[in-house]
Design a protein around this motif. Structure first.
Motif, PDB file in Angstrom:
ATOM      1  N   ALA A   7      59.741  27.048  48.285  1.00 31.73           N
ATOM      2  CA  ALA A   7      60.957  26.784  47.514  1.00 31.73           C
ATOM      3  C   ALA A   7      60.973  25.350  46.986  1.00 31.73           C
ATOM      4  CB  ALA A   7      62.192  27.043  48.379  1.00 31.73           C
ATOM      5  N   LEU A   8      60.524  24.409  47.809  1.00 32.79           N
ATOM      6  CA  LEU A   8      60.480  23.016  47.350  1.00 32.79           C
ATOM      7  C   LEU A   8      59.452  22.844  46.236  1.00 32.79           C
ATOM      8  CD1 LEU A   8      60.762  21.282  50.823  1.00 32.79           C
ATOM      9  CD2 LEU A   8      62.388  21.031  48.942  1.00 32.79           C
ATOM     10  N   LEU A   9      58.294  23.469  46.398  1.00 32.04           N
ATOM     11  CA  LEU A   9      57.287  23.369  45.340  1.00 32.04           C
ATOM     12  C   LEU A   9      57.805  23.969  44.042  1.00 32.04           C
ATOM     13  CD1 LEU A   9      54.072  24.240  47.391  1.00 32.04           C
ATOM     14  CD2 LEU A   9      54.580  22.051  46.284  1.00 32.04           C
ATOM     15  N   ASP A  10      58.550  25.051  44.161  1.00 30.68           N
ATOM     16  CA  ASP A  10      59.124  25.671  42.969  1.00 30.68           C
ATOM     17  C   ASP A  10      60.171  24.749  42.341  1.00 30.68           C
ATOM     18  OD1 ASP A  10      59.581  28.198  41.298  1.00 30.68           O
ATOM     19  OD2 ASP A  10      61.588  27.701  41.992  1.00 30.68           O
ATOM     20  N   ALA A  11      60.996  24.158  43.184  1.00 32.58           N
ATOM     21  CA  ALA A  11      62.029  23.261  42.658  1.00 32.58           C
ATOM     22  C   ALA A  11      61.420  22.027  41.998  1.00 32.58           C
ATOM     23  CB  ALA A  11      62.983  22.844  43.777  1.00 32.58           C
ATOM     24  N   GLY A  12      60.245  21.647  42.465  1.00 26.85           N
ATOM     25  CA  GLY A  12      59.603  20.451  41.924  1.00 26.85           C
ATOM     26  C   GLY A  12      58.553  20.739  40.874  1.00 26.85           C
ATOM     27  N   ARG A  13      58.474  21.973  40.451  1.00 25.07           N
ATOM     28  CA  ARG A  13      57.417  22.368  39.514  1.00 25.07           C
ATOM     29  C   ARG A  13      57.469  21.546  38.227  1.00 25.07           C
ATOM     30  NH1 ARG A  13      56.949  28.306  36.800  1.00 25.07           N
ATOM     31  NH2 ARG A  13      58.383  27.339  35.345  1.00 25.07           N
ATOM     32  N   LEU A  14      58.657  21.393  37.690  1.00 21.68           N
ATOM     33  CA  LEU A  14      58.775  20.691  36.417  1.00 21.68           C
ATOM     34  C   LEU A  14      58.703  19.178  36.596  1.00 21.68           C
ATOM     35  CD1 LEU A  14      61.610  22.856  34.827  1.00 21.68           C
ATOM     36  CD2 LEU A  14      59.157  22.971  34.387  1.00 21.68           C
ATOM     37  N   SER A  15      58.799  18.720  37.831  1.00 21.68           N
ATOM     38  CA  SER A  15      58.701  17.283  38.101  1.00 21.68           C
ATOM     39  C   SER A  15      57.295  16.875  38.504  1.00 21.68           C
ATOM     40  CB  SER A  15      59.683  16.884  39.219  1.00 21.68           C
ATOM     41  OG  SER A  15      60.992  17.275  38.914  1.00 21.68           O
TER      42      SER A  15
END
Lengths: 944, 222
Positions: free
Chosen positions: B203-211
């Motif tokens: 979930a964190l990797l997904d949330a940070g995908r665009l960053s």
């Protein structure tokens, strides 16, 4: 009304693109290609879809909701009811707002066979039969025909087509905690944001359009200079986060402010959940349409629409114009049109009682009839007849706008606004740009003060609404709501039929209930209701503007798919070996590995292993644990020795079974409690609740350790052989004498220290449940598989476990019990110790036993052993009344017949009683009540 | 029989062994990273909320402190009312538990000390953009004024109950008393039930995908 093509001539529309404009937002150096109803067109970056169509000479952009009348641009912005398009697989795109992109496939919605020739426009011919209340009056009878009506009516729904495939659209959410949210990025919003930021507040500045600036953007040179200066001030403030193409969709308690933002890199839409200390509402004003016959013809538009088209998109909105103006903005539109080369045939000054009576045309404006009887040929009619203050966010903050007759608009009541909401700019009153900025600057500073706890409040200069003639309707008919095709006559009719409150008239006619949600229509509708009822507008009042301010997509509400899931350490092994996943709450468990019946047989004949990690586990420490267990379990715990395990059942205060499990005593003051998988969190909360509220004096610490251990049940006649290969008898002696049934040991398994081993038997076989420190769970599992190969070890899943326990007659809480099942109905007669001094549920259980009328949990076997009654099948008495239900049922691989458990009324609970089971398909089958245990009732297999 | 290898719930990229653990072999680095810190020793303490044990541990509820309790440098986290989590180097859990027990033994208070190393997942979200990533899955205000370096709080992260510890790396001031910006790089330790670890990391990797958030190797407390 016409179903003929919407223009008399079929000549190809010619370009209406103007030369360079000072404030234009298009990039002429590049061209963007797109299609319009399959026809290739082009525009420029910065164009909206609608401006590109207008530049290409397209005047008819859609057909209306009910009568399929041709419609064109009215507002040329987010609210435009004539510019809703299908773009690719996305329906209901606001075409006067959405920026043009290369390759867009844009089409009109719900037009057939084409936009120009739309057969559904025949509705207009039947218009007098489709008046107010048509649906309510027509389709209410005969009721059985409603499904048919519904099917036909669906084909008339004025919307685009959706696809079930979300494609690559990326929606997400973000939490934000700015000191100040400023809703509206016009001059007042920008000034308020800058002032707040300069005062030290963090600011989120939200603008619905694609650029900051509001009406300055389509203003004259002075306005553009002011715009550049304000934008520079915003850019210079690092404390301001600017969200353009974003909408504050509501204001909830404590300034919880949802904002939908688009045009972010890589993101289709983002829902920003902002919690702001102060909300500054600065949306400016919305220009209000004028109601007259023909006011929906393509070519009739607002002055702000004409100015946007000319000055932002360099589009000539028509060739020959009539302008009806009641304010300086309308006068400015005249100047803009003339500068754009539009012939202004007449200016009707509404301040001098000049005005429009009717518009004429077929498929587009051709002539304007004035109130003094003139008929003026024109293809463009621009109206500037008043303003509406969009007070939605203030209404949602508790404010109630009041009608200012002199200004002909509702204005906020500052006395009713909470301390954490302020208003700035045009929504408050009118003034020059300097005056708006001065007021907003003071509001911004005050917002920062309130947000950050500054000292003395500053003075906010007032803004008074400017006088404006009351201009709502010409009295010649026309449409009040262009989204919903609600006419002035519909409003009058509704009032005449008794719907004389504006709230009732709204619901009866659906006026203000379309995509613009009343922002263009509300005040005109109120004025018409007032006129029809003889009341004043102030007496009539407005409808309530509730959240959301603008429609929100389901994608924005959903965001990223985030459904927490939990895995055991052995999950990679299960995935590699083809386990069928079972979603059990948040846990993903192996339901089976292909053949649950064979898995059962392996356990009965050799050895099986099952991953039971989700079983709840609580570490209990302290000198008062036994007291706690005595309180929470229905049985006795005082004499449980170290190294022993006991089964227990918890009941709630009402005697209803709450959970069950075993608890082992690992040390003098150290216990390990197990719970059901689904009950782990509930039991933890239950235990803590009793400790913290009823017995804070007890010294007990409870720590959930469910996932600290990987739990594996090794079951079957060869389980001891298998486990012995992974243990050292000097450490853990597995012999029957040393490690008997219902005992617990700690030791090393497969080289892993600090394991807990229970000898218990849910399956009815000799079995051990080992709890391995979770980081070594996969290692232990793999070792069991490897070491047990010659013993016939086989993994088994939840389905096999369900069968095994059913064969053994072990009930599952919440499967064989429900929310009303008290202890004695769960076959716990031998376990419940009513002679204990106290335990949770004791009084209720005493009463239950005394009444002796409760259902019993029994075994059940259909006489025809091939029929497995589905769970929840009802058990009937001879008179057909319901006497119980099947709680569990399966085909037993061990017995080769159907077996089950059932809750049944006491008069039928005797072993050997014949009962009737009604299957879901209506068939009845005969069954016999049996003891709970179907396989090995003496328990010889597990006590070896 | 060779010693078994401990495994995290979060699958590593290229794997290597460290202190009895299978860990991600990549060298930690990058502007915005997520690293699996599950191998850190995790000792859980229960004791009275504000008594002698609190004094012995040196930190109260919602705050953290770096200390040496007798088993090397550790991070002591006031993770709940009457609840502490002590993080230490991999492989030190036994010694750390014993050290903490010894330290608390003299208080006379009713205390419990458990080794939860294998029962919890632990990741570190590191980089200047870490608050923006976390804001996608966590509703708490991550501003310096509200949650400065050295803060600890229990909240929902992507729907999972998570202990969040702000533990900036590379700063000059580590007491976390009240200061906000200590010059370090924003860094958060996120600690949850082991079974939810894989999901939380995803979930964190997904949330940070665009960053540009990327997985990196084990960092540890340093």
């Amino acid at each position: 009304m016409s179903i003929l093509p919407t223009t008399r001539r079929t000549a190809t529309p010619t370009s209406q693109r103007l030369g360079h404009r000072a404030g234009e937002v298009i990039d002429r150096s590049r061209t963007v290609s797109f299609t319009w109803n399959g026809r290739p067109l082009s525009g420029h970056p910065g164009d909206t879809i609608a401006s590109a169509l207008a530049a290409a000479g397209e005047r008819v952009l859609s057909r209306s909701y009910k009568y399929h009348r041709p419609r064109g641009l009215l507002t040329a912005d987010y609210l435009d009811p004539g510019a809703f398009f299908q773009v690719g697989d996305e329906p209901n795109v606001r075409g006067a707002h959405r920026l043009l992109e290369a390759g867009m496939a844009v089409s009109s919605q719900n037009t057939w066979p084409s936009l120009r020739f739309d057969l559904k426009a025949a509705n207009g011919l039947a218009g007098r039969f489709l008046a107010t209340g048509f649906y309510y009056k027509t389709f209410i009878k005969p009721e059985p025909l409603w499904p048919l009506y519904e099917k036909v009516l669906r084909t008339f729904v004025h919307a685009g087509a959706i696809t079930p495939d979300p494609g690559a659209a990326y929606y997400d959410k973000r939490h934000a905690h700015p000191d100040v949210v400023v809703a509206g990025g016009g001059p007042a919003g920008m000034a308020a944001a800058v002032a707040a930021a300069r005062a030290g507040a963090s600011v989120m500045l939200v603008e619905e359009d694609h650029q900051l600036g509001g009406h300055l953007r389509w203003g004259d040179g002075a306005a553009l200079a002011r715009l550049r200066a304000l934008r520079a001030q915003v850019a210079a403030q690092p404390g301001i986060e600017v969200l353009t193409d974003a909408v504050v969709t509501g204001r909830f308690d404590d300034n919880w402010i949802p904002i939908v933002a688009r045009s972010l890199p890589g993101i289709t839409e983002r829902l920003v959940k902002a919690r702001a200390a102060v909300l500054v509402v600065a949306p400016g004003l919305i220009e209000r349409p004028y109601v007259f016959a023909g006011n929906d013809l393509p070519g009739v538009m607002l002055s702000t629409a004409a100015r946007r088209l000319v000055n932002l998109y360099a589009v000539r909105p028509g060739s020959r114009a009539v302008v009806m103006s009641a304010n300086p903005e309308g006068d400015a539109a005249v100047a803009d049109l003339e500068a754009a080369g539009v012939e202004v045939a007449a200016v009707l000054d509404a301040r001098r009682q000049q005005g429009v009576a009717r518009a004429h045309g077929r498929g587009g404006l051709r002539a304007v009839e004035t109130t003094d009887g003139r008929r003026i040929e024109a293809d463009l009619l621009v109206t500037a007849t008043g303003w509406t203050a969009p007070t939605s966010l203030l209404n949602q903050s508790g404010d109630r706008p009041v009608y200012d007759q002199a200004a002909a608009r509702f204005v906020p009541d500052p006395d009713r606004m909470p301390a954490n909401v302020l208003a700035a700019g045009g929504i408050v009153g009118d003034g020059t740009v300097d005056q708006l900025v001065e007021q907003a600057d003071a509001v911004g500073r005050e917002a920062a003060r309130r947000a950050t706890g500054g000292s003395a409040a500053g003075t906010v200069p007032g803004l008074r609404p400017a006088p404006h003639p009351e201009l709502f309707a010409a009295g010649t008919g026309g449409f009040v709501d262009l989204c919903e095709d609600v006419s002035a006559k519909d409003i009058t009719t509704a009032v005449a039929e008794g719907y004389d409150s504006v709230e009732l008239a709204k619901r009866y006619t659906t006026v203000t209930m379309g995509p613009t949600q009343g922002k263009l229509e509300t005040v005109n509708a109120v004025a018409l209701v007032a006129h029809a009822t003889g009341r004043s507008i102030a007496e009539t009042g407005t409808t309530t503007w509730r959240p959301v301010y603008a429609p929100v997509t389901l994608g924005a509400l959903a965001g990223r798919p985030r459904e927490p899931v939990r895995y055991s350490p052995m999950q990679p092994w299960h995935e590699r070996h083809g386990a069928t996943p079972l979603v059990a709450g948040q846990w993903i468990r192996p339901e089976h590995y292909g053949d649950p019946a064979a898995e059962v047989t392996a356990v009965r004949t050799a050895v099986g292993i099952i991953d039971v990690t989700p079983i709840g586990k609580l570490d209990l420490r302290g000198p008062d644990v036994a007291e706690l267990l005595n309180l929470l379990y229905v049985n006795k715990w005082s004499k449980l020795g170290v190294g022993r395990v006991r089964y227990g059942v918890m009941c709630a205060d009402d005697g209803v079974v709450l959970d069950d499990g075993v608890t082992g005593r690992l040390g003098e003051d150290h216990y390990l409690m197990s719970t059901t998988s689904s009950g782990a969190a509930t039991v933890w909360e239950w235990v803590e609740n009793w400790l913290q509220t009823a017995h804070p004096e007890w010294q007990v610490h409870v720590t959930p350790v469910t996932t600290a251990y990987a739990s594996i049940n090794i079951a079957g006649p060869r389980s001891r052989d298998l486990l012995s290969r992974l243990t050292d008898p000097e450490d853990v002696d597995l012999s029957a004498d040393a490690f008997g049934y219902m005992n617990v040991r700690t030791g090393t398994v497969a080289g892993v220290a600090d394991c807990v081993l229970w000898r218990i038997g849910f399956t009815g076989e000799l079995s051990y449940e080992i709890h391995v420190p979770a980081s070594y769970g996969l290692h232990a599992w793999e070792r069991l598989v490897a070491e047990g190969a010659d013993l016939g070890v086989r993994p088994f899943g939840v389905e096999a476990q369900r069968i095994l326990r059913l064969e053994k007659g072990h009930a599952i809480v919440a499967q064989d019990t429900d929310g009303l099942t008290q202890g004695f109905s769960a076959a716990l007669d031998g376990l419940i110790k009513l002679d204990k001094d106290d335990f949770v549920g004791l009084p209720e259980l005493r009463w239950q036993q005394g009444r002796d009328s409760h259902p019993r949990l029994v075994g059940l076997q259909p006489l025809d052993g091939t029929v497995v009654p589905p769970e929840a099948s009802q058990i009937l008495r001879t008179d057909g009344s319901i006497a119980g239900r099947v709680t569990s049922s399966r085909m037993s691989p061990t017995l080769g017949r159907a077996i089950g458990l059932a809750q049944i009324d006491p008069e039928l609970a005797e072993v050997g009683t014949r009962v009737t089971v009604r299957l879901p398909d209506g068939r009845d089958v005969a069954a016999e009540v049996t003891g709970l245990v179907h396989v090995d009732p003496e328990g010889e297999r597990q006590r070896v | 029989m060779s010693s078994p290898l401990a495994r995290s719930p979060i699958p590593p990229g290229p794997a290597t062994e460290r202190d009895g653990w299978e860990v991600d072999a990549r060298v930690p680095g990058g502007p915005l990273t997520l690293s699996d810190e599950t191998p850190l020793a995790k000792v859980h303490v229960r004791a009275p909320f504000d008594g002698a044990s609190r004094a012995a541990l040196g930190v109260g509820f919602r705050r953290t402190r770096r200390a040496d309790l007798g088993a090397g440098e550790v991070l002591v986290v006031g993770s709940g009312p009457g609840e502490w989590l002590v993080l230490g180097a991999p492989g030190t859990a036994g010694a750390l538990r014993a050290a903490v027990e010894q330290r608390l033994a003299g208080t006379g208070e009713f205390t419990s000390v458990l080794d939860l190393t294998h029962g919890r997942a632990l990741v570190r979200l590191h980089g200047a953009a870490a608050p923006a990533v976390l804001a996608g899955v966590c509703a708490i205000d991550l501003a310096d004024a509200v949650t400065p370096d050295g803060s600890a709080f229990r909240t929902s992260v992507a729907g999972v109950v998570t202990d969040v510890v702000r533990d900036d790396l590379g700063g000059t001031q580590r007491s976390g008393a009240a200061a906000s910006d200590n010059g370090g790089v924003r860094s958060y330790l996120l600690h949850c039930e082991r079974s939810s670890g894989r999901y939380l990391a995803d979930a964190l990797l997904d949330a940070g995908r665009l960053s540009g958030l990327a997985m990196t190797g084990f960092r540890g407390l340093a």
